[in-house]
Design a protein around this motif. Structure first.
Motif, PDB file in Angstrom:
ATOM      1  N   SER A 159      28.933  38.577  41.183  1.00  0.00           N
ATOM      2  CA  SER A 159      29.512  39.681  40.423  1.00  0.00           C
ATOM      3  C   SER A 159      31.027  39.543  40.383  1.00  0.00           C
ATOM      4  N   GLU A 161      33.268  41.822  40.127  1.00  0.00           N
ATOM      5  CA  GLU A 161      33.899  42.845  40.969  1.00  0.00           C
ATOM      6  C   GLU A 161      33.996  42.407  42.423  1.00  0.00           C
ATOM      7  N   GLN A 166      40.857  42.907  43.128  1.00  0.00           N
ATOM      8  CA  GLN A 166      41.235  44.109  42.386  1.00  0.00           C
ATOM      9  C   GLN A 166      42.741  44.145  42.116  1.00  0.00           C
ATOM     10  N   THR A 193      27.404  42.903  32.003  1.00  0.00           N
ATOM     11  CA  THR A 193      28.108  43.009  33.284  1.00  0.00           C
ATOM     12  C   THR A 193      29.592  42.710  33.114  1.00  0.00           C
ATOM     13  N   TYR A 197      32.838  45.111  33.498  1.00  0.00           N
ATOM     14  CA  TYR A 197      33.928  44.724  34.398  1.00  0.00           C
ATOM     15  C   TYR A 197      35.279  44.881  33.713  1.00  0.00           C
ATOM     16  N   ASN A 200      37.533  47.963  34.068  1.00  0.00           N
ATOM     17  CA  ASN A 200      38.342  48.233  35.259  1.00  0.00           C
ATOM     18  C   ASN A 200      39.831  47.996  35.021  1.00  0.00           C
TER      19      ASN A 200
END
Length: 297
Positions: A159, A161, A166, A193, A197, A200
């Motif tokens: 994934s 994330e 971040q 997905t 994402y 974000n």
């Protein structure tokens, strides 16, 4: 052992052939593309420097996979221009390249005068390690000083994330995400997905991506040359798994809080290519492959 997809090697070959053209007759210059080629492909690039083979190599590629080389070369130039505009007019200073493969856009944009931009490449660890090893062959005198980071990510198994820091999503960052090529051979669930994402990132973040017209998968014969391309991809075990309906792209992106800024097929962005060569002769093929740009609201 396959370090990267065969498509990544083929695209590097197309860029190398374009770069072998005279300075006043090429859309871009990518001197590093040939580093990623097999000896046979390097030989063809070398031959393409000479007038006799300069037309023959693209002609032969077009004969087997109609429209592929002209579409990829024009798309490369178009994305470069989009990236330059985002950096110069929208003050982007972070460029994230997803599924970078053997593309050397960070080097190319730097050679075009881009400064003060942090580049981040995201791809499989094996591909990245091989790429970095090959780039060591660039002579020190020709190696630009580029702020470039690598993040290893297997799109099918991990994934974003969980893998991509971040830190890249800070609200004050001006970011451009380039997702070229990899969109075609991911499943619909992975595609969703990735678009989730993207949400974000802060408002104003731009995403450049290409996609396959879903109608081609349903009826390849409705697009010139599509059956040849599909046959080639099947032989390479890199079939395109998903597609989008161009007319519904704006509605699709709206679900992810994005607005559509650009959405055209190869015929449109290839005009950069046909307008410069062969008296503007109409080139056909790859109309099913589209280039798009979106912006987070």
């Amino acid at each position: 052992m396959r370090y990267a997809s065969r498509s990544a090697v083929i695209y590097a070959f197309f860029r190398a052939v374009e770069s072998s053209r005279p300075p006043n007759d090429r859309l871009f210059y990518d001197p590093h593309a040939k580093l990623f080629l097999t000896p046979i492909l390097k030989m063809w690039v070398w031959l393409a420097r000479f007038p006799l083979f300069r037309w023959f190599v693209p002609w032969y590629v077009d004969l087997r996979w109609p429209g592929s080389i002209t579409s990829v070369v024009a798309r490369t130039r178009m994305i470069d221009l989009m990236a330059l505009e985002a950096i110069e007019k929208h003050k982007v200073y972070q460029v994230i390249i997803l599924g970078a493969g053997y593309e050397t856009r960070a080097y190319r944009l730097t050679q075009m005068g881009v400064k003060g931009v942090q580049f981040v490449e995201v791809d499989r660890r094996m591909t990245q390690e091989r790429k970095k090893d090959l780039l060591l062959n660039i002579p020190a005198s020709d190696k630009p000083d580029i702020p470039l980071d690598y993040i290893a990510l297997n799109f099918r198994e991990e994934s974003p994330e969980e893998v991509i820091p971040q830190l890249l999503q800070q609200k004050h960052y001006k970011t451009l995400i380039i997702w070229e090529g990899a969109v075609n051979n991911l499943t619909a669930s992975i595609g969703n997905t990735m678009f989730r994402y993207f949400q974000n990132y802060p408002s104003g973040t731009r995403i450049i991506f290409n996609f396959v017209d879903a109608r081609m998968k349903e009826n390849p014969r409705s697009f010139y040359g599509a059956t040849s391309v599909m046959r080639m991809l099947k032989q390479m075990n890199e079939e395109w798994d998903t597609g989008l309906v161009p007319e519904s792209l704006g509605e699709f992106l709206d679900k992810y809080n994005m607005r559509l800024l650009y959405n055209e097929n190869a015929t449109v962005y290839r005009r950069l290519y046909t307008g410069k060569r062969n008296g503007g002769r109409k080139m056909r093929g790859y109309e099913f492959l589209r280039l798009a740009m979106a912006e987070l609201k």
